[in-house]
Design a protein around this motif. Structure first.
Motif, mmCIF file in Angstrom:
data_model
loop_
_atom_site.group_PDB
_atom_site.id
_atom_site.type_symbol
_atom_site.label_atom_id
_atom_site.label_comp_id
_atom_site.label_asym_id
_atom_site.label_seq_id
_atom_site.Cartn_x
_atom_site.Cartn_y
_atom_site.Cartn_z
ATOM 1 N N SER A 162 0.983 -1.126 0.036
ATOM 2 C CA SER A 162 -0.083 0.083 0.057
ATOM 3 C C SER A 162 0.992 1.185 -0.044
ATOM 4 C CB SER A 162 -0.864 0.001 1.203
ATOM 5 O OG SER A 162 -0.135 -0.120 2.551
ATOM 6 N N MET A 163 2.019 1.158 0.203
ATOM 7 C CA MET A 163 2.835 2.302 0.371
ATOM 8 C C MET A 163 3.501 2.818 -0.982
ATOM 9 S SD MET A 163 6.833 3.081 2.118
ATOM 10 C CE MET A 163 5.983 3.484 3.620
ATOM 11 N N GLN A 164 3.022 3.985 -1.281
ATOM 12 C CA GLN A 164 3.263 4.757 -2.752
ATOM 13 C C GLN A 164 4.683 4.521 -2.831
ATOM 14 O OE1 GLN A 164 1.056 5.393 -4.950
ATOM 15 N NE2 GLN A 164 -0.578 4.874 -3.642
ATOM 16 N N ASP A 165 5.342 4.337 -4.134
ATOM 17 C CA ASP A 165 6.556 4.564 -4.720
ATOM 18 C C ASP A 165 7.134 5.920 -4.082
ATOM 19 O OD1 ASP A 165 6.614 1.971 -5.570
ATOM 20 O OD2 ASP A 165 6.341 2.378 -7.595
ATOM 21 N N ARG A 166 6.457 6.912 -4.161
ATOM 22 C CA ARG A 166 7.150 8.247 -4.025
ATOM 23 C C ARG A 166 7.476 8.380 -2.515
ATOM 24 N NH1 ARG A 166 1.963 9.349 -6.011
ATOM 25 N NH2 ARG A 166 0.279 10.028 -4.551
ATOM 26 N N ASP A 167 6.678 7.707 -1.776
ATOM 27 C CA ASP A 167 6.932 7.898 -0.222
ATOM 28 C C ASP A 167 8.004 6.979 0.196
ATOM 29 O OD1 ASP A 167 4.633 9.485 -0.040
ATOM 30 O OD2 ASP A 167 3.099 7.784 0.019
ATOM 31 N N ALA A 168 8.314 5.916 -0.542
ATOM 32 C CA ALA A 168 9.385 5.012 -0.301
ATOM 33 C C ALA A 168 10.821 5.713 -0.555
ATOM 34 C CB ALA A 168 9.129 3.543 -0.715
ATOM 35 N N LEU A 169 10.537 6.664 -1.635
ATOM 36 C CA LEU A 169 11.937 7.156 -2.175
ATOM 37 C C LEU A 169 12.898 7.684 -1.432
ATOM 38 C CD1 LEU A 169 13.501 7.422 -5.180
ATOM 39 C CD2 LEU A 169 12.120 9.560 -5.263
ATOM 40 N N ALA A 170 12.513 8.406 -0.327
ATOM 41 C CA ALA A 170 13.134 9.232 0.565
ATOM 42 C C ALA A 170 14.115 8.246 1.521
ATOM 43 C CB ALA A 170 12.577 10.388 1.409
ATOM 44 N N PRO A 171 13.272 7.135 2.066
ATOM 45 C CA PRO A 171 14.018 6.341 2.845
ATOM 46 C C PRO A 171 14.815 5.603 2.079
ATOM 47 C CG PRO A 171 11.831 6.189 3.363
ATOM 48 C CD PRO A 171 11.743 7.070 2.125
ATOM 49 N N LEU A 172 14.598 5.097 0.936
ATOM 50 C CA LEU A 172 15.659 4.083 -0.073
ATOM 51 C C LEU A 172 16.764 4.915 -0.348
ATOM 52 C CD1 LEU A 172 15.719 1.528 -1.423
ATOM 53 C CD2 LEU A 172 14.886 2.692 -3.489
ATOM 54 N N LEU A 173 16.600 6.055 -0.804
ATOM 55 C CA LEU A 173 17.839 6.818 -1.230
ATOM 56 C C LEU A 173 18.795 7.345 0.093
ATOM 57 C CD1 LEU A 173 16.637 9.277 -4.366
ATOM 58 C CD2 LEU A 173 17.839 6.885 -4.256
ATOM 59 N N GLY A 174 17.960 7.576 1.103
ATOM 60 C CA GLY A 174 18.661 7.982 2.084
ATOM 61 C C GLY A 174 19.670 7.001 2.731
ATOM 62 N N ALA A 175 19.121 5.565 2.472
ATOM 63 C CA ALA A 175 20.082 4.283 2.838
ATOM 64 C C ALA A 175 21.092 4.235 1.785
ATOM 65 C CB ALA A 175 19.133 3.126 2.889
ATOM 66 N N VAL A 176 20.938 4.452 0.566
ATOM 67 C CA VAL A 176 21.930 4.439 -0.612
ATOM 68 C C VAL A 176 22.991 5.471 -0.273
ATOM 69 C CG1 VAL A 176 22.183 4.946 -2.884
ATOM 70 C CG2 VAL A 176 20.407 3.626 -2.432
ATOM 71 N N ARG A 177 22.469 6.622 0.199
ATOM 72 C CA ARG A 177 23.698 7.547 0.488
ATOM 73 C C ARG A 177 24.653 6.908 1.644
ATOM 74 N NH1 ARG A 177 26.011 12.174 -1.981
ATOM 75 N NH2 ARG A 177 27.006 13.385 -0.450
ATOM 76 N N ARG A 178 24.038 6.501 2.655
ATOM 77 C CA ARG A 178 24.874 6.106 3.872
ATOM 78 C C ARG A 178 25.609 4.871 3.529
ATOM 79 N NH1 ARG A 178 19.745 7.124 6.220
ATOM 80 N NH2 ARG A 178 19.146 4.789 6.147
ATOM 81 N N LYS A 179 25.259 4.186 2.432
ATOM 82 C CA LYS A 179 26.072 3.033 2.217
ATOM 83 C C LYS A 179 27.280 3.225 1.094
ATOM 84 C CE LYS A 179 23.873 -0.732 2.130
ATOM 85 N NZ LYS A 179 22.749 -2.013 1.717
ATOM 86 N N SER A 180 26.619 4.237 0.309
ATOM 87 C CA SER A 180 27.593 4.701 -0.956
ATOM 88 C C SER A 180 27.202 6.267 -1.239
ATOM 89 C CB SER A 180 26.984 3.785 -2.332
ATOM 90 O OG SER A 180 27.197 2.432 -2.313
ATOM 91 N N PRO A 181 28.428 6.929 -0.312
ATOM 92 C CA PRO A 181 28.413 8.241 -0.329
ATOM 93 C C PRO A 181 28.480 8.876 -1.578
ATOM 94 C CG PRO A 181 29.564 7.431 1.473
ATOM 95 C CD PRO A 181 29.232 6.098 0.579
ATOM 96 N N TRP A 182 29.147 8.286 -2.709
ATOM 97 C CA TRP A 182 29.430 8.914 -3.709
ATOM 98 C C TRP A 182 28.628 8.870 -4.877
ATOM 99 C CZ3 TRP A 182 33.002 6.136 -0.819
ATOM 100 C CH2 TRP A 182 34.254 6.911 -0.433
ATOM 101 N N VAL A 183 27.432 8.184 -4.623
ATOM 102 C CA VAL A 183 26.252 8.248 -5.343
ATOM 103 C C VAL A 183 25.648 9.761 -5.448
ATOM 104 C CG1 VAL A 183 23.919 7.523 -6.032
ATOM 105 C CG2 VAL A 183 25.546 6.001 -4.816
ATOM 106 N N LYS A 184 25.446 10.105 -6.797
ATOM 107 C CA LYS A 184 25.177 11.689 -7.181
ATOM 108 C C LYS A 184 23.837 11.736 -7.904
ATOM 109 C CE LYS A 184 28.964 13.041 -5.116
ATOM 110 N NZ LYS A 184 29.052 13.712 -3.914
ATOM 111 N N ARG A 185 23.563 10.887 -8.502
ATOM 112 C CA ARG A 185 22.100 10.738 -9.258
ATOM 113 C C ARG A 185 21.648 9.481 -9.480
ATOM 114 N NH1 ARG A 185 20.533 14.139 -13.399
ATOM 115 N NH2 ARG A 185 22.366 15.183 -13.071
#
Length: 279
Positions: A162-185
């Motif tokens: 039931s969670m919309q993709d746009r609502d899950a985007l911030a937690p997902l990319l936040g985790a990506v940033r913590r795991k791979s700080p060099w991701v820019k796009r």
């Protein structure tokens, strides 16, 4: 082509073990990451036998009690699975395997761009968090996946459908940033578009998002879309694991562990085969 002794020897080897069984080269990739054996108490079951049982279950989709008798007892395999799940072992193994695979392809160990997509899957009668995806008409859970440009998983999360993709985007990319700080796009599909969602995602990760759109006027039938095809291929790889054809788990933690285990199996086998070819 006539049957000969070479064919007989080949098929004797195939019948002697399961197709999901790890080779020595594959086990060598992850054995240094496994917890060391306890010095006291009973002698622990060989971790390679435990892994072979888990990979068999992932590939064939059988329940715990239907694990063939030539594996360790299902209770032993089950307890080790839960212990490794709770320790976060599989997330660590996937990260190390991804870095190894990227370096084997001549890339930097960490990526600078990711591609994001989701997959909704039905759940069974097992209790646990779930929801209804009105777009896909699926009652179950949703797998959110961020992969690099090779299709290797950088971060995966599971939410109720039931969670919309746009609502899950911030937690997902936040985790990506913590795991791979060099991701820019990050490249996304239209399900993630929305000013508020993209603003929240940028604040959480400082990753610039680009929506790869598809419209009926521009594209007819199936066409490989730039960037997005990479993550679609990874989802196709996941679908080969019958254990993941539905979400059978009562908890999201177990569902995520099985997903990470399937991804680790795919990358490990890819690296092992590549190593054999170059020997």
């Amino acid at each position: 082509m006539s049957w000969n002794e070479a064919h007989r020897a080949k098929y004797d080897v195939i019948r002697a073990r399961y197709a999901s069984e790890m080779s020595a080269a594959a086990f060598a990739l992850i054995s240094p990451l496994l917890p060391p054996a306890k010095r006291r108490g009973r002698k622990q079951t060989d971790p390679q036998a435990i892994l072979n049982a888990l990979f068999y279950m992932i590939r064939c989709g059988c329940p715990w009690r239907y694990l063939p008798k030539d594996f360790p007892p299902f209770t032993t395999v089950q307890n080790r699975f839960y212990a490794w799940r709770d320790s976060g072992l599989w997330a660590q193994i996937v990260s190390v395997l991804v870095m190894t695979a990227r370096e084997a392809e001549g890339r930097e160990a960490t990526p600078s761009a990711v591609v994001v997509d989701s997959q909704s899957v039905k759940t069974t009668e097992a209790v646990g968090p779930r929801g209804f995806d009105a777009g896909k008409k699926v009652t179950g859970r949703k797998r959110q996946l961020a992969v690099d440009t090779l299709g290797l998983p950088i971060e995966c999360q599971i939410t109720p459908a039931s969670m919309q993709d746009r609502d899950a985007l911030a937690p997902l990319l936040g985790a990506v940033r913590r795991k791979s700080p060099w991701v820019k796009r990050a490249f996304l599909d239209a399900g993630y578009q929305g000013d508020e969602a993209q603003r929240a995602a940028f604040e959480a990760s400082h990753i610039i998002v680009t929506v790869v759109k598809r419209t009926d006027k521009e594209i007819k039938g199936f066409v490989v879309l730039p960037k997005r095809w990479v993550v679609e291929r990874t989802l196709g790889w996941i679908n080969r694991a019958r254990r993941l054809s539905k979400d059978f788990e009562a908890t999201i933690n177990s569902a995520l562990a099985w997903l990470q285990l399937a991804l680790a199996f795919l990358i490990m086998r890819r690296l092992a085969r590549s190593k054999i070819r170059h020997v």
